[in-house]
Each structure stands twice: as structure tokens, then as C-alpha cells.
Write a protein that holds these residues in place. Structure first.
Motif, PDB file in Angstrom:
ATOM      1  N   GLN B 215       0.829  -1.217   0.000  1.00  0.00           N
ATOM      2  CA  GLN B 215       0.000   0.000   0.000  1.00  0.00           C
ATOM      3  C   GLN B 215       0.857   1.259   0.000  1.00  0.00           C
ATOM      4  O   GLN B 215       0.516   2.256  -0.621  1.00  0.00           O
ATOM      5  CB  GLN B 215      -0.897   0.031   1.239  1.00  0.00           C
ATOM      6  CG  GLN B 215      -1.994  -1.018   1.251  1.00  0.00           C
ATOM      7  CD  GLN B 215      -2.921  -0.850   2.445  1.00  0.00           C
ATOM      8  OE1 GLN B 215      -2.936   0.200   3.083  1.00  0.00           O
ATOM      9  NE2 GLN B 215      -3.688  -1.884   2.743  1.00  0.00           N
ATOM     10  N   LEU B 218       2.056   3.330  -2.994  1.00  0.00           N
ATOM     11  CA  LEU B 218       1.124   4.283  -3.585  1.00  0.00           C
ATOM     12  C   LEU B 218       1.603   5.725  -3.356  1.00  0.00           C
ATOM     13  O   LEU B 218       1.564   6.560  -4.257  1.00  0.00           O
ATOM     14  CB  LEU B 218      -0.248   4.086  -2.927  1.00  0.00           C
ATOM     15  CG  LEU B 218      -1.500   4.488  -3.679  1.00  0.00           C
ATOM     16  CD1 LEU B 218      -1.809   3.456  -4.756  1.00  0.00           C
ATOM     17  CD2 LEU B 218      -2.688   4.562  -2.725  1.00  0.00           C
ATOM     18  N   ARG B 383      -3.788  -5.244  -9.888  1.00  0.00           N
ATOM     19  CA  ARG B 383      -5.173  -5.069 -10.356  1.00  0.00           C
ATOM     20  C   ARG B 383      -6.111  -5.746  -9.373  1.00  0.00           C
ATOM     21  O   ARG B 383      -5.902  -6.913  -9.006  1.00  0.00           O
ATOM     22  CB  ARG B 383      -5.353  -5.721 -11.735  1.00  0.00           C
ATOM     23  CG  ARG B 383      -4.367  -5.254 -12.780  1.00  0.00           C
ATOM     24  CD  ARG B 383      -4.932  -4.166 -13.665  1.00  0.00           C
ATOM     25  NE  ARG B 383      -3.856  -3.381 -14.265  1.00  0.00           N
ATOM     26  CZ  ARG B 383      -3.175  -3.740 -15.362  1.00  0.00           C
ATOM     27  NH1 ARG B 383      -3.468  -4.846 -16.000  1.00  0.00           N
ATOM     28  NH2 ARG B 383      -2.213  -2.954 -15.820  1.00  0.00           N
ATOM     29  N   VAL B 407      -7.724   0.003  -1.555  1.00  0.00           N
ATOM     30  CA  VAL B 407      -6.586   0.813  -2.021  1.00  0.00           C
ATOM     31  C   VAL B 407      -6.379   0.658  -3.526  1.00  0.00           C
ATOM     32  O   VAL B 407      -5.921   1.575  -4.205  1.00  0.00           O
ATOM     33  CB  VAL B 407      -5.318   0.418  -1.242  1.00  0.00           C
ATOM     34  CG1 VAL B 407      -4.099   1.156  -1.753  1.00  0.00           C
ATOM     35  CG2 VAL B 407      -5.505   0.666   0.257  1.00  0.00           C
ATOM     36  N   PHE B 408      -6.760  -0.524  -4.039  1.00  0.00           N
ATOM     37  CA  PHE B 408      -6.546  -0.808  -5.461  1.00  0.00           C
ATOM     38  C   PHE B 408      -7.501  -0.020  -6.360  1.00  0.00           C
ATOM     39  O   PHE B 408      -7.369  -0.041  -7.576  1.00  0.00           O
ATOM     40  CB  PHE B 408      -6.659  -2.318  -5.722  1.00  0.00           C
ATOM     41  CG  PHE B 408      -5.485  -3.084  -5.175  1.00  0.00           C
ATOM     42  CD1 PHE B 408      -5.298  -3.238  -3.798  1.00  0.00           C
ATOM     43  CD2 PHE B 408      -4.536  -3.632  -6.026  1.00  0.00           C
ATOM     44  CE1 PHE B 408      -4.208  -3.916  -3.282  1.00  0.00           C
ATOM     45  CE2 PHE B 408      -3.440  -4.320  -5.522  1.00  0.00           C
ATOM     46  CZ  PHE B 408      -3.278  -4.458  -4.149  1.00  0.00           C
ATOM     47  N   ASP B 409      -8.455   0.690  -5.755  1.00  0.00           N
ATOM     48  CA  ASP B 409      -9.343   1.551  -6.537  1.00  0.00           C
ATOM     49  C   ASP B 409      -8.713   2.915  -6.828  1.00  0.00           C
ATOM     50  O   ASP B 409      -9.309   3.736  -7.513  1.00  0.00           O
ATOM     51  CB  ASP B 409     -10.661   1.789  -5.780  1.00  0.00           C
ATOM     52  CG  ASP B 409     -11.505   0.529  -5.717  1.00  0.00           C
ATOM     53  OD1 ASP B 409     -11.334  -0.342  -6.598  1.00  0.00           O
ATOM     54  OD2 ASP B 409     -12.327   0.406  -4.789  1.00  0.00           O
ATOM     55  N   TYR B 410      -7.534   3.160  -6.264  1.00  0.00           N
ATOM     56  CA  TYR B 410      -6.940   4.493  -6.386  1.00  0.00           C
ATOM     57  C   TYR B 410      -5.625   4.478  -7.159  1.00  0.00           C
ATOM     58  O   TYR B 410      -4.673   5.147  -6.805  1.00  0.00           O
ATOM     59  CB  TYR B 410      -6.733   5.099  -4.990  1.00  0.00           C
ATOM     60  CG  TYR B 410      -8.028   5.340  -4.251  1.00  0.00           C
ATOM     61  CD1 TYR B 410      -8.719   6.545  -4.376  1.00  0.00           C
ATOM     62  CD2 TYR B 410      -8.588   4.347  -3.450  1.00  0.00           C
ATOM     63  CE1 TYR B 410      -9.918   6.762  -3.710  1.00  0.00           C
ATOM     64  CE2 TYR B 410      -9.791   4.550  -2.769  1.00  0.00           C
ATOM     65  CZ  TYR B 410     -10.451   5.760  -2.908  1.00  0.00           C
ATOM     66  OH  TYR B 410     -11.641   5.974  -2.245  1.00  0.00           O
ATOM     67  N   GLY B 411      -5.568   3.669  -8.200  1.00  0.00           N
ATOM     68  CA  GLY B 411      -4.399   3.735  -9.069  1.00  0.00           C
ATOM     69  C   GLY B 411      -3.155   3.058  -8.506  1.00  0.00           C
ATOM     70  O   GLY B 411      -2.054   3.597  -8.607  1.00  0.00           O
ATOM     71  N   MET B 412      -3.335   1.870  -7.923  1.00  0.00           N
ATOM     72  CA  MET B 412      -2.169   1.137  -7.379  1.00  0.00           C
ATOM     73  C   MET B 412      -1.142   0.892  -8.492  1.00  0.00           C
ATOM     74  O   MET B 412      -1.434   0.243  -9.498  1.00  0.00           O
ATOM     75  CB  MET B 412      -2.646  -0.199  -6.812  1.00  0.00           C
ATOM     76  CG  MET B 412      -1.535  -1.104  -6.307  1.00  0.00           C
ATOM     77  SD  MET B 412      -0.633  -0.432  -4.891  1.00  0.00           S
ATOM     78  CE  MET B 412      -1.523  -1.239  -3.535  1.00  0.00           C
ATOM     79  N   PRO B 413       0.077   1.386  -8.339  1.00  0.00           N
ATOM     80  CA  PRO B 413       1.069   1.191  -9.399  1.00  0.00           C
ATOM     81  C   PRO B 413       1.550  -0.258  -9.458  1.00  0.00           C
ATOM     82  O   PRO B 413       1.428  -0.995  -8.477  1.00  0.00           O
ATOM     83  CB  PRO B 413       2.210   2.120  -8.975  1.00  0.00           C
ATOM     84  CG  PRO B 413       2.102   2.209  -7.490  1.00  0.00           C
ATOM     85  CD  PRO B 413       0.622   2.119  -7.188  1.00  0.00           C
TER      86      PRO B 413
END
Lengths: 450, 450
Positions: B215, B218, B383, B407-413
Motif C-alpha cells: 500500500q 502508492l 489489479r 486501495v486498489f481503486d486508487y491507481g495502485m502502481p
């Protein structure tokens, strides 16, 4: 929908970052590959300004619908792709650096290709540029909250504080140790413990490395540990955490005055270091601390009791300072200061009493900043009989400490030390008012997630 | 007896150390104040040789019954006092430095005054010079055991390994983070967890910072943490601890090959650093590692299965390597090497499968040294839908991971990382055979004390 959204996203493949946003000055005309997330988007119809934020800062990417002189088809596809971006999406951009006076950093990038590595699907209820957002709306998406420039600055300062503290201790010959966090007995009476199931036994989480770090002076003389401590504090204040990082130092062949000297020099050094190293971060916070000069003022406990009484405030010798007392003191005493020579019975059992014959006082100190206690320490007892005596006086059973007491049969040297709360130190350096923002994922009586 | 023994001991008072034992060369005729403990005593009747050991080494103190030309009375009192010393007693000595060819370090000290700061009352069943002593007789008095020169050397090497690793990561722009050790959900299926009473709820001790460090990429892109991990391992092997220190690294915008590169460079750098810095320590251990050259060899999992089969050893694709397989491999593969591209179903749910279409394999690695696994890592899934899929496949409930999945809804690189066991790394560097000696106070199914 699932298929559609997946098809929008690209794999990293063999793309790798060539530069950070902070490295683009003087690179006019050079092609670079940047990676980061979309901090903001301004849509002017035929032109789209995307701020790409990376570890080191931000740079403006300019998408034009029909860029002159470039490959029209590619440009059109690229523009359409950019249109799909939302804030927080992770992207990679290949493009040409161009100086541009009006751009936020004097430089911008004209993109040639872009990968959308991860498309944001939600929008947080705050911008990464905002400063004062209530905690409740942030902590459930803490990882996103930490993208706010304000908090990123706080934690970069934290990183550098730790670095400065370690190098200070290292240069003075301290050795880094790790003590167990799962323990069989409370290391101090009083503080509330978290119980654990340790295989088939009951055990506890260590609320301090106290007894272990004392033992380790036997072999290593000068030790430090920077590690989590656990306190089942039922309080809901702005200055308590159930899990915090403690900077623990223990030193053989010295007394509390010596370690106070080490502590104040360490703090002064660390603040000087971050003031110098983190100029951008402090400018984001809107406040810069002043490197405190040493020695810090020292006030005896008894002296402060007298001062408070003189102000007509109700307190008696032997009372602990309550919130209102500390507030009153902090209106008189600014910056960092020590309160020394506390009544022995107010301090943990391992605290040495003063040699002046009056065993009522102890060789102990708290380090304060305004009304916030950030460290406490003392000369420790190094004689077994004296330690057993004090254990009993405080209602503790020497049998429970058998594994600790045995060490005192092998020439335990005189020693002194302190514990310093990293989060509280960080509060004094950054001006944070809530300790929860001085830690990545706060833990308290109400919060165990994320 | 109590009174008598107390009266033998002196307070530190205003005495402070002027020099360490390592600083006495070329100081002939100078007065020094030394502090430390008595490592050994040789009694020749009218002359007593006391080895004083401090943080940095040892020096010989020569007590003579009737020293020529000095104050006879004082000398006599001093000699009688020295006679009361036992090994491990803590002392402070004021005296004159004298070069002496026959003395162990070419220099000795003729004492003028001595304080007995702490008189040893017990004798450990081993000398500080001994190397191979069974664990059982040592661990109950671990603090005394750590005075053995052998272990002190191990932990000074550990200190310098950590220092080299932090400076390596710091120079590459990684930021130090701390993730919570008290957590609500297991971060991986499989590994056994210690349960805690968290106020009125059940919680667990983190067996790894895995999900938190992911996390944190991010906001910070490149993070590391060096902190305790907790595993309720019921095993009694020489390579498992219930509490250990993990060096965790996570990096956005790269894949497993990139972080393997960082890991091997980090290890090579750290070993190079300690080989250079800890010459005395390695000479005490009687072994010095060779700085490994990079890149380390890489072997595919499938390739090693074939090699083992070729040797007539019974193993099937999809099996984990058991002790006998690793033994066989380590007879062929020396030093540090990677095993890469493991079957996906053998790895934790967050491990990315390979892009080559064969989802049977994963972008994962273990770093081995002989038959000892010291690190494992992978490219991680970034993803959300893919991650939920893998959670279900491994029999885990996505609901339990709601706070992570959001957290993966906010553009996890895209990101990759590894965990490296500090104690196991230290074993490979020092040649220690039991992991319990690579930690200060070992914790295992049988041991919760000291």
C-alpha cells in the motif's frame, strides 16, 4: 464492464523510468520516461494539463488535441487516452522536456506515448494538495491519504530524523540491538499490556525494551534500539497510541546527567539535520523548527511544584503533573526542557535514588516540549538487593523477575538510559497536533484497521 | 553478609572513562581511567594480572603486592582489593599506561586506584573466550553469554550489516516506514499467527508487513522496513524463530527482475562493507566471507526439478523443495543463487503470474545460500479483479481483505518487492549454524525467557 476496464490498462512491460520530476531542469529537448500518478487535471477543451506526481515532486504533462507538426493520428489517440485519466491513476509517459516559464516548475513535458498502468476507479474526498482534513474521512483510505503532499513531507522528515539519530548514535559507538517483543512478564508495573497466546502459554507484548536493554549493557556497554512498543492505553487523547516507535538508549558506566547530555545533543543534531535537508518539506508544512541550542534548561520537580503553587495552582509535592499543570508550565517554559529529580515512588522500580542521602528523590528526568513529554530516563539501579527492595516496595514480585535479577549476579555495571517517543518528537518538529498523523497506520482503542 | 558485600562495592561518583582499551597504544606514561569487566585473572602470588574487557577490546592491569617506589600502604590496600575480584566484576581503574612486549596487546596499565563497581557473585559455566558451548547452558544467562567474544563479534557484524543495508537503500531513494504489528487479518494464508487480545477484540501479530508495504508504494514508491515479524512456527529447527527481524523492501514501477537486482547488489555491498569494517570480528570467528560478485546465478524452478530428477531424486513439478532436495541442490550450487519462476499456486495470493500466457508460473523468486532460503520476493498483482480472483483460488475471503482491496481503486502502481531474513543473512555471513545465536534473545516454541 470488467473486460472494458481491463483493456484500458497497460502492462509495465519493458518501460522503466529514466528520470524523476525533480531532474528535468536544463534537459530541454531531451526525451524522458516518467512514471507516477495523476495529481490533478485541468481540461481546457483542446488542451489537457496533467500534473504527474512522483516520489520527488511533480511535473506538468501537456496533451494537445492536434499538436502541430507531430503525427496527427498518434496525437489523437494519445489525447483520447489522456481524456480517460482520473486523478490518482498511475501512468508512464514518454515525452520531450520543454522549458516553459508559466509551467509550475518552469518545465513541462510534451508526451509522445503514454501507458495507463492503473486507472483510478474512486475519487477520495480530498485533494493531494489539501492540508486540513478531518482524520475520520482519511484513515479508512490511509494509503491514499498518505499521498497528500503534507503527509509525505511529514514522513520524509521522519525518515531523515531517524537517519540523523542513527548516525549520531553510531558515531558515538552505540550498537544497534533488537529485544524480544513477546515477553513473559511486564517490564514495569502500571502500564497496560496486550496479552498474547504464545503457543500454549500466556505472554505479553513488550511495552518497552527496558529490562533487556539494561541487560545488554553488560556485554555491549552502549546500546540502542528503534522498534515498536505496545501499550493497551484506553485513552483517546491526541498524544497516545497503542503502538508506537520508541528510540531506546542505554549506556554503562554513566549516570542520568550523562545521558541527558546525549539526548539533548542527539535531538539538537537531528533537528539541525532535517532543517538543512528538508527545506522543501518544511515549506510544504508552512513551518520550520529552529535547531535548539544545548544544554536544554533543567528544572527540578520540586522547583516546578513550588512555581505552580506560587501561581496559586492546586498541586502537592508527590502529585504527577496533570494536563492543566503542564499547560500552566508550558506557558512559562518554551521549547525543550528537562524536569529532573522526581520523587522516587513516582518512577519505575529500576530507577536509582539520589546519592545525597534523601532516598525520596531519584536520578530521573522527563524531557518536555511545551506541555508534551517526549522522553524519560534515569540512572538505573545496578545492585540486586536494592532492586529487589524496590520491586517489593512497588508491590511487584521478585520471582516474576527471576530471569532479570539473575543477571545482576554477574557484575552489572552502573548504567543509565532513556526512551524517546519517535512520533512525539516528530510532532514537536513538524507542529502536528495529532499523534495519529505522525505514524503511518495509527492504532488506538477504536482503531485496528487498516 | 549482605552488609559486608555491599561495603565492597563503590559508586561511580564523578569517575568517567577517559579511554577505551583500544586507544592506549603510544600513550606510555599517561594516566588513564578505564572501565569494563574482569575477563580473566591470573594470580602469581605477589602479582595479579587482570584482563579488563570493555566495548572495544581488552587490556592487562598489573597489580603488584609491593610495587617499587610507590606508596606502599596504598599499594597494599589496592592489592587486597584486587584479590577480591572475580571474573565478570565491573571495575574502574585509574592508572599509568606502560608498554610491555609480553602483554597481550603490547601495553599494560599499572593501577593507582580502583573502584569495584559491581562484584560478580556467580561464575558462568563458560569463559568469555570459549567458542563452542551448548545453547542450553547459555540461554538462561543470555546477557552473560553475550559477553563471549565470539557472540560480541557476531553482533558487531550484525550492527554493521544493518548500517550498510540502510545506507544502500537510503542512497537509492528508499524511505523508511513502520507498519503496524497488531493487525486484524492474516496478511497471507498459511503462516501460523499469534492471537492477541486487542482491547475487546481478537487481533493478530503481523507475520510480515506485506500488504502495508505494498500500500505504501502508492504514496512513497520506494519503501523499506526493518522490524520484527512474528510466526507461530511449531518447528524446532536450527533455522526458524518465532520472532525475527525482517528487511522488507517494496518498489513501485518495477518487476521482480529489478528487485532481484537490488537485492543482490544490496547483499554484495553489505558483505563487502563488513568484510572491510569488521576484520577483528571475523578473525575472532575464524572465518571471513568473500564479497559475492553480482549477478547471482538464477535457476528456474522447473530447471531444478529436472536436475534433481536427473540425479534420480524423487520429486515432482509442483512439489516444494524439502530438506533433502535442498541438500542435494546445495551440493551442486554454491554461495548465493536465485530460484525463479515458481508455480503460481505455491506462492502467496498477491504474487503476479507470468505474462507469457502460462498462468501456471509466477514472477517470483527465492534467494538461497546453499540450502538456506534467506529471502523471497515477486512482482505483485496491482489489479483488484486479479487479486480478488487469486484470493478466492487460495480459499481466502475477499471480505477479510476489504481494507486492503479498497486501495486498489486508487491507481495502485505496478510494484515488486522482497523480504530478507536478517538472522539468516547473518548466518550466511558468519557461518553460524543455529539461528538462535543470530538473535539476542531467541523465541521459539520452547522458549519465552529470558
Amino acid at each position: 464492464m470488467l473486460f472494458a476496464s481491463m483493456s484500458l490498462e497497460d502492462d509495465l512491460g519493458d518501460w522503466r523510468r529514466s528520470h524523476y520530476s525533480s531532474e528535468l531542469h536544463g534537459m530541454d529537448g531531451r526525451e524522458v520516461t516518467l512514471m507516477g500518478y495523476v495529481a490533478s487535471i485541468r481540461d481546457h477543451g483542446n488542451i489537457l494539463f496533467v500534473m504527474l506526481a512522483d516520489k520527488d515532486g511533480e511535473v506538468q504533462i501537456v496533451f494537445k488535441r492536434n499538436a502541430e507538426g507531430s503525427d496527427g493520428a498518434t496525437t489523437q489517440a494519445l489525447f483520447s487516452k489522456a481524456r480517460m485519466l482520473k486523478e490518482h491513476s498511475s501512468i508512464a509517459v514518454k515525452g520531450i522536456v520543454r522549458s516553459m516559464k508559466n509551467a509550475p516548475k518552469g518545465v513541462e513535458v510534451v508526451p509522445k506515448e503514454m501507458k495507463i498502468l492503473s486507472l483510478a476507479r474512486s475519487v477520495p474526498p480530498f485533494s493531494v494538495y489539501s492540508k486540513n482534513i478531518p482524520l475520520d474521512v482519511r484513515l479508512d483510505i490511509r494509503a491514499v491519504d498518505l499521498r497528500r503532499h503534507y503527509l509525505r513531507a511529514v514522513f520524509r522528515i521522519r525518515h531523515n530524523l531517524l537517519k540523523a539519530i542513527r548516525s549520531f548514535l553510531d558515531e558515538r559507538g552505540f550498537i544497534e540491538v533488537s529485544t524480544p517483543k513477546m515477553i513473559s512478564t511486564a517490564s514495569e508495573g502500571g502500564a497496560a499490556l496486550f496479552p498474547i497466546f504464545y503457543f500454549d502459554r500466556e505472554a505479553f507484548l513488550a511495552q518497552s525494551p527496558q529490562l533487556y536493554k539494561e541487560q545488554l549493557t553488560l556485554a555491549f556497554e552502549k546500546v540502542y534500539e528503534i522498534a515498536p512498543i505496545f501499550r493497551a492505553e484506553p485513552s483517546r487523547t491526541n498524544r497516545h497510541l497503542a503502538e508506537a516507535i520508541s528510540i531506546d538508549v542505554e549506556h554503562a558506566f554513566v549516570n542520568y546527567e550523562d545521558v541527558m547530555g546525549i539526548l539533548e545533543e542527539m535531538i539538537s543534531h537531528a533537528i539541525g539535520y532535517v532543517v538543512d535537508k528538508c527545506k522543501d518539506e518544511f515549506s510544504i508544512l508552512g513551518t520550520t523548527p529552529i535547531k535548539p541550542s544545548t544544554p536544554f534548561p533543567r528544572y527540578r520537580y520540586s522547583q516546578l511544584i513550588d512555581i505552580l503553587k506560587g501561581e496559586g495552582i492546586r498541586i502537592e509535592w508527590g502529585d504527577d503533573f496533570a494536563a492543566e499543570h503542564l499547560k500552566a508550565l508550558s506557558s512559562m517554559l518554551k521549547g525543550y526542557y528537562f524536569i529532573v529529580d522526581w520523587p522516587a515512588r513516582m518512577r519505575p522500580f529500576y530507577t536509582k535514588t539520589k546519592d545525597d542521602g534523601s532516598t525520596a528523590l531519584s536520578e530521573s528526568f522527563d524531557l518536555m516540549h511545551g506541555d508534551l513529554e517526549i522522553s524519560s530516563g534515569s540512572t538505573r539501579i545496578n545492585r540486586k538487593d536494592e532492586l529487589m527492595e524496590r520491586l517489593k516496595m512497588q508491590g511487584l514480585k521478585p520471582e516474576s523477575f527471576a530471569h532479570h535479577l539473575i543477571v545482576f549476579d554477574y557484575g552489572m555495571p552502573p548504567h543509565a538510559g532513556f526512551g524517546l517517543g519517535l512520533e512525539r518528537l516528530l510532532m514537536t518538529v513538524t507542529g502536528l497536533e495529532n499523534i495519529r498523523d505522525a505514524t503511518f497506520y495509527p492504532r488506538d482503542i477504536d482503531r485496528l484497521v487498516p
